[in-house]
Design a protein around this motif. Structure first.
Motif, PDB file in Angstrom:
ATOM      1  N   LEU A   1      49.098  33.806  38.724  1.00 47.13           N
ATOM      2  CA  LEU A   1      50.009  34.937  38.620  1.00 47.13           C
ATOM      3  C   LEU A   1      50.508  35.192  37.206  1.00 47.13           C
ATOM      4  CD1 LEU A   1      52.323  34.514  41.744  1.00 47.13           C
ATOM      5  CD2 LEU A   1      50.248  35.879  41.508  1.00 47.13           C
ATOM      6  N   TYR A   2      50.653  34.133  36.414  1.00 45.46           N
ATOM      7  CA  TYR A   2      51.305  34.265  35.115  1.00 45.46           C
ATOM      8  C   TYR A   2      50.397  33.850  33.968  1.00 45.46           C
ATOM      9  CZ  TYR A   2      55.383  34.769  38.045  1.00 45.46           C
ATOM     10  OH  TYR A   2      56.264  35.210  38.995  1.00 45.46           O
ATOM     11  N   ASP A   3      50.402  34.671  32.926  1.00 44.39           N
ATOM     12  CA  ASP A   3      49.672  34.314  31.719  1.00 44.39           C
ATOM     13  C   ASP A   3      50.285  33.053  31.121  1.00 44.39           C
ATOM     14  OD1 ASP A   3      48.028  36.485  31.988  1.00 44.39           O
ATOM     15  OD2 ASP A   3      48.917  37.641  30.358  1.00 44.39           O
ATOM     16  N   HIS A   4      49.439  32.243  30.491  1.00 46.51           N
ATOM     17  CA  HIS A   4      49.897  31.013  29.864  1.00 46.51           C
ATOM     18  C   HIS A   4      49.000  30.696  28.668  1.00 46.51           C
ATOM     19  CE1 HIS A   4      47.138  30.134  33.178  1.00 46.51           C
ATOM     20  NE2 HIS A   4      46.707  29.095  32.474  1.00 46.51           N
ATOM     21  N   SER A   5      49.532  29.881  27.764  1.00 45.61           N
ATOM     22  CA  SER A   5      48.812  29.538  26.535  1.00 45.61           C
ATOM     23  C   SER A   5      49.376  28.247  25.960  1.00 45.61           C
ATOM     24  CB  SER A   5      48.955  30.667  25.505  1.00 45.61           C
ATOM     25  OG  SER A   5      50.315  30.821  25.143  1.00 45.61           O
ATOM     26  N   VAL A   6      48.664  27.707  24.978  1.00 45.24           N
ATOM     27  CA  VAL A   6      49.128  26.540  24.222  1.00 45.24           C
ATOM     28  C   VAL A   6      48.903  26.866  22.752  1.00 45.24           C
ATOM     29  CG1 VAL A   6      48.817  24.076  23.762  1.00 45.24           C
ATOM     30  CG2 VAL A   6      48.564  24.932  26.093  1.00 45.24           C
ATOM     31  N   SER A   7      49.967  26.727  21.942  1.00 48.45           N
ATOM     32  CA  SER A   7      49.849  27.005  20.510  1.00 48.45           C
ATOM     33  C   SER A   7      48.924  25.978  19.841  1.00 48.45           C
ATOM     34  CB  SER A   7      51.233  26.996  19.854  1.00 48.45           C
ATOM     35  OG  SER A   7      51.795  25.701  19.872  1.00 48.45           O
ATOM     36  N   THR A   8      48.477  26.300  18.651  1.00 51.05           N
ATOM     37  CA  THR A   8      47.567  25.430  17.903  1.00 51.05           C
ATOM     38  C   THR A   8      48.199  24.055  17.669  1.00 51.05           C
ATOM     39  OG1 THR A   8      46.613  27.340  16.786  1.00 51.05           O
ATOM     40  CG2 THR A   8      46.233  25.192  15.769  1.00 51.05           C
ATOM     41  N   ILE A   9      47.433  23.030  17.949  1.00 50.51           N
ATOM     42  CA  ILE A   9      47.874  21.654  17.697  1.00 50.51           C
ATOM     43  C   ILE A   9      47.648  21.395  16.206  1.00 50.51           C
ATOM     44  CG2 ILE A   9      47.470  19.217  18.210  1.00 50.51           C
ATOM     45  CD1 ILE A   9      46.433  20.225  20.996  1.00 50.51           C
ATOM     46  N   LYS A  10      48.737  21.299  15.467  1.00 52.25           N
ATOM     47  CA  LYS A  10      48.641  21.162  14.011  1.00 52.25           C
ATOM     48  C   LYS A  10      48.530  19.718  13.558  1.00 52.25           C
ATOM     49  CE  LYS A  10      50.925  25.507  13.190  1.00 52.25           C
ATOM     50  NZ  LYS A  10      52.051  26.210  12.603  1.00 52.25           N
ATOM     51  N   ARG A  11      49.126  18.813  14.341  1.00 42.92           N
ATOM     52  CA  ARG A  11      49.062  17.391  13.963  1.00 42.92           C
ATOM     53  C   ARG A  11      49.117  16.549  15.229  1.00 42.92           C
ATOM     54  NH1 ARG A  11      53.124  14.047  11.587  1.00 42.92           N
ATOM     55  NH2 ARG A  11      54.535  15.803  11.766  1.00 42.92           N
ATOM     56  N   GLY A  12      48.125  15.691  15.401  1.00 42.61           N
ATOM     57  CA  GLY A  12      48.066  14.821  16.571  1.00 42.61           C
ATOM     58  C   GLY A  12      47.167  15.383  17.649  1.00 42.61           C
ATOM     59  N   LYS A  13      47.379  14.915  18.861  1.00 45.63           N
ATOM     60  CA  LYS A  13      46.593  15.383  20.001  1.00 45.63           C
ATOM     61  C   LYS A  13      47.542  15.604  21.178  1.00 45.63           C
ATOM     62  CE  LYS A  13      45.405  10.743  21.602  1.00 45.63           C
ATOM     63  NZ  LYS A  13      44.316   9.814  21.875  1.00 45.63           N
ATOM     64  N   ARG A  14      47.055  16.335  22.171  1.00 52.18           N
ATOM     65  CA  ARG A  14      47.824  16.624  23.378  1.00 52.18           C
ATOM     66  C   ARG A  14      47.024  16.085  24.559  1.00 52.18           C
ATOM     67  NH1 ARG A  14      48.597  21.346  27.018  1.00 52.18           N
ATOM     68  NH2 ARG A  14      50.813  21.453  27.498  1.00 52.18           N
ATOM     69  N   VAL A  15      47.639  15.185  25.319  1.00 49.69           N
ATOM     70  CA  VAL A  15      46.982  14.627  26.504  1.00 49.69           C
ATOM     71  C   VAL A  15      47.780  15.080  27.719  1.00 49.69           C
ATOM     72  CG1 VAL A  15      46.245  12.536  27.691  1.00 49.69           C
ATOM     73  CG2 VAL A  15      46.121  12.659  25.198  1.00 49.69           C
ATOM     74  N   LEU A  16      47.067  15.631  28.677  1.00 46.54           N
ATOM     75  CA  LEU A  16      47.681  16.274  29.823  1.00 46.54           C
ATOM     76  C   LEU A  16      47.100  15.722  31.118  1.00 46.54           C
ATOM     77  CD1 LEU A  16      49.458  18.863  30.518  1.00 46.54           C
ATOM     78  CD2 LEU A  16      47.283  20.054  30.633  1.00 46.54           C
ATOM     79  N   LEU A  17      47.969  15.338  32.040  1.00 45.30           N
ATOM     80  CA  LEU A  17      47.549  15.029  33.408  1.00 45.30           C
ATOM     81  C   LEU A  17      47.845  16.281  34.214  1.00 45.30           C
ATOM     82  CD1 LEU A  17      46.512  12.983  35.511  1.00 45.30           C
ATOM     83  CD2 LEU A  17      48.899  12.412  35.948  1.00 45.30           C
ATOM     84  N   SER A  18      46.820  16.898  34.748  1.00 43.96           N
ATOM     85  CA  SER A  18      46.955  18.174  35.436  1.00 43.96           C
ATOM     86  C   SER A  18      46.540  18.027  36.900  1.00 43.96           C
ATOM     87  CB  SER A  18      46.083  19.230  34.751  1.00 43.96           C
ATOM     88  OG  SER A  18      46.254  20.484  35.361  1.00 43.96           O
ATOM     89  N   ILE A  19      47.459  18.422  37.784  1.00 41.37           N
ATOM     90  CA  ILE A  19      47.192  18.408  39.218  1.00 41.37           C
ATOM     91  C   ILE A  19      47.179  19.859  39.686  1.00 41.37           C
ATOM     92  CG2 ILE A  19      48.006  17.639  41.477  1.00 41.37           C
ATOM     93  CD1 ILE A  19      49.493  15.361  39.926  1.00 41.37           C
TER      94      ILE A  19
END
Length: 106
Positions: free
Chosen positions: A76-94
């Motif tokens: 239903l809703y638009d979503h986004s993630v901004s640019t990762i400038k330093r490091g990493k992003r780890v996500l557990l997604s259900i």
């Protein structure tokens, strides 16, 4: 931009659990995830937050705790993630594709 690593921990017709690692330099452009019939829910846990960037944004969250635990409707809703400038992003997604409801806004 580095390679996104998506590890499927569970995958059924209605339920999936993934551990996703987004590298430095990666971003997710604004989009939604149409599913056709039913309702689509995602519960995301940010396991590792990047040192800079990698901020999740959505037009509508059901629940958000410090932008680290987020329940939302990606259909239903638009979503986004901004640019990762330093490091990493780890996500557990259900993700749950439920047979009830509709993918239309009321």
């Amino acid at each position: 931009m580095g390679l996104v690593i998506n590890r499927s921990l569970l995958s059924t017709r209605r339920l999936s659990v993934n551990l996703v690692t987004y590298p430095e330099g990666h971003r997710v452009r604004r989009h939604n995830d149409p599913m056709g019939d039913g309702s689509y829910y995602k519960l995301n846990f940010v396991v590792i937050k990047p040192a800079e960037g990698g901020i999740f944004k959505t037009d509508g969250a059901i629940f958000s705790l410090f932008n680290r635990v987020i329940l939302f409707r990606p259909d239903l809703y638009d979503h986004s993630v901004s640019t990762i400038k330093r490091g990493k992003r780890v996500l557990l997604s259900i993700a749950l594709h439920a047979p009830w409801g509709s993918a239309t806004l009321l």
